[in-house]
Scaffold this active site. Structure first.
Site, PDB file in Angstrom:
ATOM      1  N   GLY A   1       4.698   1.001  13.560  1.00  0.00           N
ATOM      2  CA  GLY A   1       5.077   2.245  14.216  1.00  0.00           C
ATOM      3  C   GLY A   1       6.295   2.864  13.571  1.00  0.00           C
ATOM      4  O   GLY A   1       7.047   2.206  12.872  1.00  0.00           O
ATOM      5  N   GLY A   2       6.471   4.156  13.791  1.00  0.00           N
ATOM      6  CA  GLY A   2       7.610   4.874  13.256  1.00  0.00           C
ATOM      7  C   GLY A   2       7.507   5.145  11.776  1.00  0.00           C
ATOM      8  O   GLY A   2       8.513   5.367  11.095  1.00  0.00           O
TER       9      GLY A   2
ATOM     10  N   PRO B   1       5.453  -3.975  15.612  1.00  0.00           N
ATOM     11  CA  PRO B   1       5.154  -4.293  14.210  1.00  0.00           C
ATOM     12  C   PRO B   1       4.552  -3.147  13.417  1.00  0.00           C
ATOM     13  O   PRO B   1       4.587  -3.167  12.191  1.00  0.00           O
ATOM     14  CB  PRO B   1       4.164  -5.451  14.312  1.00  0.00           C
ATOM     15  CG  PRO B   1       3.513  -5.268  15.639  1.00  0.00           C
ATOM     16  CD  PRO B   1       4.605  -4.744  16.537  1.00  0.00           C
TER      17      PRO B   1
ATOM     18  N   TYR C   1       7.576  -7.055  33.810  1.00  0.00           N
ATOM     19  CA  TYR C   1       6.274  -6.502  33.456  1.00  0.00           C
ATOM     20  C   TYR C   1       5.401  -6.488  34.709  1.00  0.00           C
ATOM     21  O   TYR C   1       4.977  -7.529  35.200  1.00  0.00           O
ATOM     22  CB  TYR C   1       5.596  -7.327  32.363  1.00  0.00           C
ATOM     23  CG  TYR C   1       6.343  -7.402  31.052  1.00  0.00           C
ATOM     24  CD1 TYR C   1       7.366  -6.515  30.741  1.00  0.00           C
ATOM     25  CD2 TYR C   1       6.022  -8.374  30.108  1.00  0.00           C
ATOM     26  CE1 TYR C   1       8.050  -6.597  29.543  1.00  0.00           C
ATOM     27  CE2 TYR C   1       6.691  -8.463  28.897  1.00  0.00           C
ATOM     28  CZ  TYR C   1       7.707  -7.582  28.623  1.00  0.00           C
ATOM     29  OH  TYR C   1       8.381  -7.674  27.426  1.00  0.00           O
TER      30      TYR C   1
ATOM     31  N   THR D   1       6.567   7.238   8.326  1.00  0.00           N
ATOM     32  CA  THR D   1       6.389   8.602   7.841  1.00  0.00           C
ATOM     33  C   THR D   1       4.961   8.741   7.310  1.00  0.00           C
ATOM     34  O   THR D   1       4.284   7.740   7.039  1.00  0.00           O
ATOM     35  CB  THR D   1       7.375   8.907   6.699  1.00  0.00           C
ATOM     36  OG1 THR D   1       7.016   8.102   5.559  1.00  0.00           O
ATOM     37  CG2 THR D   1       8.812   8.618   7.104  1.00  0.00           C
ATOM     38  N   PRO D   2       4.474   9.966   7.151  1.00  0.00           N
ATOM     39  CA  PRO D   2       3.126  10.139   6.596  1.00  0.00           C
ATOM     40  C   PRO D   2       2.956   9.459   5.239  1.00  0.00           C
ATOM     41  O   PRO D   2       1.915   8.843   4.977  1.00  0.00           O
ATOM     42  CB  PRO D   2       2.993  11.659   6.485  1.00  0.00           C
ATOM     43  CG  PRO D   2       3.860  12.184   7.583  1.00  0.00           C
ATOM     44  CD  PRO D   2       5.037  11.251   7.622  1.00  0.00           C
ATOM     45  N   LEU D   3       3.974   9.524   4.364  1.00  0.00           N
ATOM     46  CA  LEU D   3       3.877   8.893   3.054  1.00  0.00           C
ATOM     47  C   LEU D   3       3.810   7.378   3.187  1.00  0.00           C
ATOM     48  O   LEU D   3       3.036   6.705   2.496  1.00  0.00           O
ATOM     49  CB  LEU D   3       5.071   9.292   2.187  1.00  0.00           C
ATOM     50  CG  LEU D   3       5.081   8.707   0.755  1.00  0.00           C
ATOM     51  CD1 LEU D   3       3.842   9.149  -0.007  1.00  0.00           C
ATOM     52  CD2 LEU D   3       6.356   9.155   0.014  1.00  0.00           C
TER      53      LEU D   3
END
Length: 293
Positions: free
Chosen positions: A221-222, A219, A69, A224-226
């Site tokens: 992310g990824g 934690p 990092y 779907t809209p639903l």
């Protein structure tokens, strides 16, 4: 630095064994302390040092980092802010990938590369032995199948030389965890996992039974809209933000899950702690579980 700490039990989730040490289940991920793209120094060095000191003063005893990092900058900040380290503090670092001039993360798991990375971490953190070293497998996208025997053996040798206390794995498959456990004692697994991406459910349960920590990254992310709509609805009902619900769900999912949310802001750190403390109802958990399986 004020090295007195709040008991981990006052942080959300209480504590858990990380190898031979006990740490707060709510930890801190230092990745965001580096510059944009996790390259170069922070824009606000004083702020980066302050958030590290605040984390320890609040009782956080698990900090996750890597000499990649920056590279080097994040470890240097940890050293400047916190050294000499409180006895209660466990600093976990990661090897298996380095940085190129373009900001990429090329794999580096040959024995010589791993030895160099371990010694780089020792130097930049200013310690004679690393508390915990996670071997990063896979690539930037996901785990990849294949043997990890050689790199685990190399880290085991470094452990036997007294340079590493405990060993862990990152970005690995179930089979790779089992293979590594046949070579060395593994005390934690760090994989991508959240309420919508539940591929490690069985692994988490197995590790919990073996008293092995599981450290999820990404934690929130990824979705779907639903799924996002459901998360937002649950969050609104709980009077919290979607991120708070995502963190709280992880703490309530299994006692061996350790959180390492990252931030470069003291205010955001406090928000994350408060959010992770949100108590979800049985119906909230059922609604969230409904789209994660």
């Amino acid at each position: 630095m004020n090295t007195s700490t709040t008991p981990a039990t006052l942080l959300p989730g209480g504590d858990w064994a990380l190898g031979a040490r006990t740490v707060s289940r709510f930890g801190y991920g230092a990745m965001q302390l580096a510059g944009p793209g996790v390259m170069g120094p922070p824009a606000d060095r004083a702020g980066a040092l302050a958030v590290l000191r605040e984390a320890v003063d609040l009782g956080i005893t698990h900090i996750d980092t890597s000499d990649a990092y920056g590279p080097h900058y994040t470890n240097q900040l940890i050293h400047e802010a916190l050294h000499p380290y409180p006895e209660s503090l466990v600093i976990a670092t990661k090897v298996g990938a380095e940085r190129d001039a373009q900001g990429g993360w090329p794999t580096a798991r040959e024995p010589s590369a791993l030895r160099r990375q371990v010694h780089d971490n020792l130097r930049t953190l200013g310690v004679e032995r690393l508390d915990l070293v996670n071997l990063r497998m896979g690539d930037a996208a996901s785990p990849r199948s294949g043997s990890l025997a050689e790199p685990v053996q190399t880290l085991l040798e470094l452990q036997q030389e007294g340079l590493i206390r405990d060993l862990g794995l990152s970005n690995v498959t179930d089979g790779q965890v089992a293979e590594a456990q046949g070579i060395a004692r593994i005390v934690c697994v760090q994989n991508m996992y959240n309420v919508a991406h539940r591929h490690d459910d069985a692994l988490i349960s197995r590790l919990a039974g073996e008293q092995i920590a599981y450290v999820p990254f990404f934690p929130l992310g990824g979705f779907t809209p639903l799924q996002s709509e459901t998360l937002s609805r649950v969050a609104a009902g709980a009077g919290a933000s979607p991120l708070s619900v995502a963190l709280a769900w992880l703490l309530q999912r299994s006692p061996n899950i350790l959180l390492i949310p990252g931030t470069s802001s003291q205010a955001h750190l406090l928000d994350n702690i408060a959010g992770a403390a949100v108590v979800l109802s049985g119906q909230d958990i059922a609604d969230l579980d409904g789209f994660g399986r």
